[in-house]
Design a protein around this motif. Sequence first.
Motif, PDB file in Angstrom:
ATOM      1  N   TRP A  89     -42.168 -28.824  17.348  1.00 43.91           N
ATOM      2  CA  TRP A  89     -42.904 -27.515  16.959  1.00 43.91           C
ATOM      3  C   TRP A  89     -42.175 -26.213  16.834  1.00 43.91           C
ATOM      4  O   TRP A  89     -42.016 -25.407  15.955  1.00 43.91           O
ATOM      5  N   PHE A  90     -41.288 -25.959  17.968  1.00 46.31           N
ATOM      6  CA  PHE A  90     -40.438 -24.829  17.845  1.00 46.31           C
ATOM      7  C   PHE A  90     -39.456 -25.017  16.540  1.00 46.31           C
ATOM      8  O   PHE A  90     -39.326 -23.931  16.032  1.00 46.31           O
ATOM      9  N   GLU A  91     -38.759 -26.056  16.438  1.00 44.54           N
ATOM     10  CA  GLU A  91     -37.736 -26.060  15.456  1.00 44.54           C
ATOM     11  C   GLU A  91     -38.523 -25.736  14.020  1.00 44.54           C
ATOM     12  O   GLU A  91     -37.863 -24.960  13.163  1.00 44.54           O
ATOM     13  N   ARG A  92     -39.523 -26.545  13.807  1.00 42.40           N
ATOM     14  CA  ARG A  92     -40.445 -26.259  12.718  1.00 42.40           C
ATOM     15  C   ARG A  92     -40.569 -24.848  12.430  1.00 42.40           C
ATOM     16  O   ARG A  92     -40.566 -24.220  11.335  1.00 42.40           O
ATOM     17  N   ASN A  93     -41.365 -24.163  13.353  1.00 42.07           N
ATOM     18  CA  ASN A  93     -41.785 -22.773  13.187  1.00 42.07           C
ATOM     19  C   ASN A  93     -40.725 -21.612  13.105  1.00 42.07           C
ATOM     20  O   ASN A  93     -40.793 -20.694  12.535  1.00 42.07           O
ATOM     21  N   ARG A  94     -39.575 -22.193  13.863  1.00 39.78           N
ATOM     22  CA  ARG A  94     -38.663 -20.821  13.867  1.00 39.78           C
ATOM     23  C   ARG A  94     -37.637 -20.916  12.588  1.00 39.78           C
ATOM     24  O   ARG A  94     -37.031 -19.978  12.188  1.00 39.78           O
ATOM     25  N   ALA A  95     -37.970 -22.049  11.765  1.00 33.96           N
ATOM     26  CA  ALA A  95     -37.217 -22.059  10.326  1.00 33.96           C
ATOM     27  C   ALA A  95     -38.101 -21.419   9.088  1.00 33.96           C
ATOM     28  O   ALA A  95     -37.686 -21.551   8.038  1.00 33.96           O
ATOM     29  N   ALA A  96     -39.335 -21.146   9.640  1.00 34.12           N
ATOM     30  CA  ALA A  96     -40.139 -20.395   8.464  1.00 34.12           C
ATOM     31  C   ALA A  96     -39.829 -18.992   8.249  1.00 34.12           C
ATOM     32  O   ALA A  96     -40.770 -18.079   8.469  1.00 34.12           O
ATOM     33  N   CYS A  97     -38.865 -18.670   7.782  1.00 39.05           N
ATOM     34  CA  CYS A  97     -38.423 -17.580   7.275  1.00 39.05           C
ATOM     35  C   CYS A  97     -37.429 -17.476   6.081  1.00 39.05           C
ATOM     36  O   CYS A  97     -37.087 -18.459   5.608  1.00 39.05           O
TER      37      CYS A  97
ATOM     38  N   MET B 169     -41.451 -16.303  19.182  1.00 42.81           N
ATOM     39  CA  MET B 169     -40.231 -17.238  19.088  1.00 42.81           C
ATOM     40  C   MET B 169     -39.448 -17.042  20.435  1.00 42.81           C
ATOM     41  O   MET B 169     -38.753 -18.094  20.542  1.00 42.81           O
ATOM     42  N   LEU B 170     -38.902 -15.657  20.709  1.00 39.61           N
ATOM     43  CA  LEU B 170     -38.348 -15.412  21.869  1.00 39.61           C
ATOM     44  C   LEU B 170     -38.523 -16.021  23.024  1.00 39.61           C
ATOM     45  O   LEU B 170     -37.960 -16.832  23.897  1.00 39.61           O
ATOM     46  N   GLU B 171     -40.018 -15.862  23.332  1.00 38.94           N
ATOM     47  CA  GLU B 171     -40.713 -16.499  24.456  1.00 38.94           C
ATOM     48  C   GLU B 171     -40.392 -18.100  24.543  1.00 38.94           C
ATOM     49  O   GLU B 171     -40.067 -18.584  25.651  1.00 38.94           O
ATOM     50  N   THR B 172     -40.767 -18.779  23.473  1.00 33.67           N
ATOM     51  CA  THR B 172     -40.766 -20.126  23.168  1.00 33.67           C
ATOM     52  C   THR B 172     -39.247 -20.585  23.429  1.00 33.67           C
ATOM     53  O   THR B 172     -39.141 -21.535  24.205  1.00 33.67           O
ATOM     54  N   ALA B 173     -38.222 -19.855  22.958  1.00 32.80           N
ATOM     55  CA  ALA B 173     -36.984 -20.185  22.889  1.00 32.80           C
ATOM     56  C   ALA B 173     -36.579 -20.203  24.655  1.00 32.80           C
ATOM     57  O   ALA B 173     -35.613 -20.850  24.979  1.00 32.80           O
ATOM     58  N   ALA B 174     -37.058 -19.125  25.276  1.00 32.62           N
ATOM     59  CA  ALA B 174     -36.521 -19.101  26.599  1.00 32.62           C
ATOM     60  C   ALA B 174     -37.417 -19.972  27.763  1.00 32.62           C
ATOM     61  O   ALA B 174     -36.603 -20.559  28.545  1.00 32.62           O
TER      62      ALA B 174
END
Length: 588
Positions: A540-548, A578-583
């Motif tokens: 989920w993280f990878e999918r949504n951080r690519a939506a840019c 996004m930052l919180e999820t990455a951390a």
Amino acid sequence: MKRHLPLPAPPGPHSLRGYALIADGERGALVGPYGDIAWMCAPRWDSDAVFDTLVGAAGHYTVQPAGRCVWGGRYENGTLVWRSRWVTDDGITECREALAFPGDAHRAVVLRRVIAVEGSARITVRLVPAAGFGADPLRALHRDDAGTWTGRAGALVLRWSGAGAARPAPDARRPEGLVLDLTLKPGEHHDLVLELSDTPLAEPVDPDRAWEATEAAWARQVPRLETTLAPGDARHAYSVMRGLTSASGGMVGAATTSLPERAEAGRNYDYRYVWIRDQCYAGQAAAAAGGSPLLDEAVRFVSARLHEDGARMMPAYTTTGARVPDQRTLGLPGYPGGYDRVGNWVNRQFQLDAFGEALLLLAAAARHGRLDTTGWRAVDIAAGAVAERHDEPDAGIWELDDRPWTHSRLICAAGLRAVARTAPSPDRANTWSALADRIVAGTAATSLHPTGRWQRAPDDPALDAALLMPALRGALPADDPRTVRTLDAYLADLTDDHYAYRFRHDQRPLAEAEGAFLLCGHAVALALDQQGRHDQALRWFERNRAACGPPGLFTEEYDVGQRQLRGNLPQAFVHALMLETAATLAHP
């Protein structure tokens, strides 16, 4: 007679994925693929725009290669210094772009350095200020003996250095802009410095010193974040939020207004203000990632609003802490598919969850040893507001009709539990914990679906992405059956191909009603991680951080079918989550 390069037409609006942001905390500018600064308000975020072709007005500041070119670009790591890059028939040309950082509240300094990276560079520069959203063109234009131009646009004083060879255009009798033709040999560079101020200008800016100071300031302000899951993207998200954060501590929701979330659907709003909720998201993300400066700024701004307005704290303010102005229209075409609105009716709303988010923010500061006596007084004020108002209907996180929204009440319970765990006295801890218990019990009595999951409100049995947040913030344990059932039901009904949607508007397929909501996608990742489903959370993280787009900026919504950004740019709360999820996902 000197032969000038052909004058290019004013740049039109581009797809949102093509714009980069440069910002200094007090204001920001969007730079398009053709080197066009198409949006910038001055002197502050919520001031009238002086460059405004984004919404159909005339103002722009464009550095554009002559002839054919292919565009690209990148940010310098850990900064909002953007490098536009064009491959031309003659070679490679770059333009290094920034607002001098940190910004001055009254004076904006736009730094642009044109570089002939390979081969020669032929550039046309057009400066067409149009203050007051296009109503006030450039006037009182003068060039001094040093080749520096000065003038006025509305209430703004302007000075342009490095453009001594520029010529007025299009009409020398009533100049509304300036045009400069540049030709650089391989390896050469040329500096342009534009100053805009609502007060008299001091000495001209030295470009070399301004660039050095800007580089040094970004290096001080943005932590390396090497222990996060995606350090480069995490740093970029932090940089975006820092660029959106004023010296007051207030972080605007976005740099723009009225960019459509859905073409011709009426969902176009002015986000150039500080939402308490978004500010708290940013502070909590910074706390999760170890970025103390943004946490401190958020605490300072939110605490000030609580001290000033108490239980009547508004959902949003200007960066100076003033009331958000009423919504109005400008008489402009707007961005294609959108409108031309400024101001926001949020100034008439009550959003209960803002108090819960404030408590969560202050608790995060306390856990990091960064909450002083002023902050603890703000905790008392926010907790008292929850005690006083938790039964009142409110507009909720999505700013809809007033109802007793489940999310609003449960997020207040989460905030109370968080501050109770760090309370300086047992009496306060017991009082806040007991109030949280009463709120959760009362909400369960009215808003628990027959299937055992949470529902949106007592009179609305539907699901909502916001219902994932209370368990993430500690209103209920992760293994509480209501937490698990809510997540499972949400995944089944309101997600598709690892994109998440807020709620069902009607019977249409999800993607036809609105774009995927990126904040919700990261919330799903956090919720799955909380349940121990780490591999799913990573996907989920990878999918949504690519939506840019190429500059790595997020909007509120993402059009999955067209792979386009929708809504105001950049949307701060998406960068925060996004930052919180990455951390968080870096330490399952």
